[in-house]
Scaffold this active site. Structure first.
Site, PDB file in Angstrom:
ATOM      1  N   GLU A  99       0.400  -1.067  -0.196  1.00 33.59           N
ATOM      2  CA  GLU A  99       0.082   0.344  -0.107  1.00 33.59           C
ATOM      3  C   GLU A  99       0.716   1.066   0.096  1.00 33.59           C
ATOM      4  O   GLU A  99       0.490   2.319  -0.681  1.00 33.59           O
ATOM      5  CB  GLU A  99      -1.278  -0.108   0.763  1.00 33.59           C
ATOM      6  N   HIS A 150     -10.670  -6.005  10.881  1.00 30.40           N
ATOM      7  CA  HIS A 150     -11.496  -5.934   9.540  1.00 30.40           C
ATOM      8  C   HIS A 150     -13.117  -5.263   9.464  1.00 30.40           C
ATOM      9  O   HIS A 150     -13.492  -5.068   8.727  1.00 30.40           O
ATOM     10  CB  HIS A 150     -11.208  -7.333   8.928  1.00 30.40           C
TER      11      HIS A 150
END
Lengths: 344, 324
Positions: free
Chosen positions: A71, A140
């Site tokens: 990322e 998450h």
């Protein structure tokens, strides 16, 4: 992955939120060759939450690129490409992953325009999935929009339905600033999550913008203002309908954008109702709910007839086990209880 | 190497040193008797590049209009060698409205879109945006390249490795440069890095890697040319580690008590060494060298005068430029 859609005439054509988002991206890619998409599993998979379905087939691998799980590199790449005049849409698969790349987001993407004295524009759309309710655990399931909204230099949009999802996506792509586009998994109309009737709606076929910075009053009422966003809009509307039968009329504001925040819509509603409930799936402290309370307090505390209330995640990581997770999420039960308390 | 290039390398190195010496002088001029880092005409941290001129001169002499460079918290030498306006650079350092960032950035946050120059104050984090600039060049089908520079202390950061991988994977027109000045603030290289040459790390990404010793501007020029030509021809990135020298502190005010190599470092000052080489080779004489130094000093003083005469930003404008 197809949902309960029917072939229909354009005026009544219904799309899921995810398909509306993708349609917005595709229309902008058609219009502007400098728009491209990159991220993890945005190609053949079509985005883990169907945010890019079909784009690879339509635009090819030079404009829809799967990246390594890296990322920092690919979000930074998006920023650099934007400084050279491109309009990247970069996906951070789950917002929870921001920790591995936050320097590129808040020290680079968000600050370059300012540090350059306005000489360098950074038109990146950083789209990312947020939210819990399906037992995905503490890493998450977060929303974290308060974190991004806290840091200067990024616009933050959070659609709750298909029409806004498309219009805010198009507005975000056309905006000359970094825009963090946060979509809740529970509003996407995914066939592998709990069915959500509000995730399917008629969506205009043509390209259109929903203006960034404009909240929507999605239900009018005189008794309680519920200021909320994303999936919590759906829960709040459900509760508003239930309580209407008891004679309590809630006004529900879908904030849609956190940065810049539509203060006027919030304040005029609170001026009318005198009661403010903020429903926020992000953590409670130091975030959106406190910010809205502060705005009212700074403007005129006398707008409130009764003390401010909030229903948020009470400063605990999102638990895995279902009874625990639903104890901390802003559920309909908690929202209804708060409204009743506000009404005394 | 022809005389023109040699003289140009020398001239660039002299200009950089003139600039850094002038900033050094003005930075310290009004911070006495009590040291206050936030006081004076130039406030804040100041990382000067004396000793590292060969890196900037050798690389930037190979760049063409439209090529870009991404520097670090110690960026002046690269900005100057790349042709960023000395006046706008000086004005930014002095926090003036006429500066590169209108006084919003400061010396670690310099952006010159006209020359595709930028820098980042965060170690190794200038690499990822450089990938994007390279990506955009490729998309626009221009033959331009980006040189992404960082220090040897950055080679242990994740951003460094992520960037090498992605650039190699996508064959982006980037040249990665590691300026090894032996010191990550106070930590010597041997205490931070498990291998002797960061150039070896290129092998992990299937790209060429080369370490250039001795702060030799002509060797740097030659290796940079090879790497830049390679990137420009579409063959992808390379990694160069350049062993250079940090003559002054990590930042001004750093007493460098931790350094046991200062005498050796001063003996390796690249400027007198290169001047002596050019004179002995017959490409330069003392009078010409003096003339170059005088021209550089005059250019630098003009830039600093411009900066000091420029207006400070209006406090009423403090909220500008957050958004476009």
């Amino acid at each position: 992955m197809t949902v309960t859609e029917k072939e229909a005439s354009p005026a009544t054509r219904r799309l899921t939120t995810s398909k509306a988002m993708v349609e917005g991206i595709a229309q902008e890619m058609e219009r502007d060759p400098s728009v491209f998409v990159l991220g993890e599993d945005v190609g053949a998979y079509g985005g883990i939450f169907s945010s890019t379905t079909g784009l690879l087939e339509r635009f090819g691998p030079s404009r829809v690129m799967d990246t390594p799980i890296s990322e920092t590199a690919f979000i930074g790449l998006a920023t650099g490409a934007a400084t050279e005049g491109m309009r990247p849409i970069v996906e951070l698969m789950f917002v929870d992953f921001f920790g591995v790349a936050m320097d590129q987001i808040y020290n680079h993407m968000a600050k370059i325009h300012f540090e350059s004295g306005g000489n360098v524009k950074v038109p990146v759309v950083l789209m990312t999935a947020v939210g819990g309710g399906y037992s995905d655990g503490a890493q998450h399931s977060q929303c974290l929009w308060g974190t991004f909204a806290h840091l200067p230099g990024m616009k933050v949009v959070v659609p709750s339905n298909p029409v806004d999802a498309k219009g805010l996506m198009i507005a975000a792509i056309r905006d000359d600033n970094p825009v963090v586009y946060m979509f809740h998994k529970g509003i996407m109309g995914l066939p592998w999550m709990a069915p959500n009737p509000r995730a399917l709606a008629p969506v205009p076929e043509e390209a259109y913008e929903v203006p960034i910075g404009s909240a929507a009053v999605v239900r009018q009422g005189n008794d309680v203002t519920i200021a909320t966003l994303s999936l919590s809009v759906h829960h709040s509307l459900d509760i508003a309908e239930e309580l209407s039968a008891e004679g309590i009329e809630c006004e529900v504001i879908d904030l849609r954008t956190l940065v810049p925040l539509d203060r006027a819509t919030i304040l005029s509603s609170v001026a009318k109702t005198g009661r403010l409930l903020v429903v926020d799936e992000d953590y409670q402290s130091f975030g959106l709910s406190g910010e809205l309370a502060a705005i009212v307090a700074e403007t005129d505390p006398r707008l409130l007839k009764v003390p401010f209330m909030r229903v948020a995640v009470p400063d605990v990581p999102i638990p895995y086990s279902r009874p625990l997770e639903y104890a901390v999420l802003p559920t309909k039960t908690r929202i209804a209880a708060a409204v009743r308390k506000l009404m005394g | 190497m022809d005389q023109k290039i040699k003289i140009e390398l020398y001239r660039t190195m002299v200009l950089i040193r003139s600039f850094e010496e002038a900033i050094l002088r003005d930075y310290h001029a009004d911070k006495k008797p009590a040291w206050d880092i936030g006081a004076g005409l130039i406030p804040g941290e100041m990382h000067l590049s004396a000793g590292q001129e060969p890196v900037a001169a050798g690389i930037c002499a190979n760049l063409s209009p439209g090529d870009g460079i991404t520097a670090t918290h110690r960026p002046h030498h690269l900005a100057i060698a790349h042709g960023v306006s000395l006046k706008a650079l000086a004005a930014e350092i002095f926090g003036r409205e006429t500066g590169l960032g209108k006084g919003r950035g400061g010396h670690m946050h310099l952006f010159d879109p006209a020359s595709h120059f930028s820098c980042s104050g965060i170690i190794a984090e200038g690499y990822p945006p450089a990938l994007g600039q390279a990506f955009a060049f490729k998309w626009k089908k221009t033959p331009n390249v980006i040189v992404a520079v960082t220090g040897e202390g950055a080679a242990n950061q994740g951003a460094f490795h992520e960037s090498l991988n992605l650039a190699a994977l996508w064959k982006l027109p980037v040249v990665f440069v590691v300026e090894d000045n032996d010191w990550a603030i106070s930590v010597p290289r041997h205490a931070s890095t498990a291998i002797a040459s960061n150039a070896e790390r290129a092998a992990a990404y299937g790209i060429p890697g080369e370490r250039i010793e001795d702060n030799n501007v002509e060797a740097i020029w030659r290796s940079a040319k090879t790497a830049i030509d390679r990137a420009r021809s579409g063959e992808g990135p390379s990694l160069l580690e350049i062993h250079t020298v940090r003559l002054w502190g990590h930042f001004e005010g750093d007493a460098q008590a931790y350094r046991d190599d200062l005498d050796a470092a001063r003996a390796h000052d690249p400027l007198p060494a290169y001047e002596a080489q050019l004179i002995s080779e017959g490409f330069l004489d003392s009078a010409q060298a003096e003339a170059i130094k005088e021209e550089s000093a005059a250019e630098v003083e003009a830039a600093l005068s411009f900066a000091k005469a420029s207006p400070l930003p209006d406090a009423a404008d403090a909220l500008r430029y957050v958004f476009a």
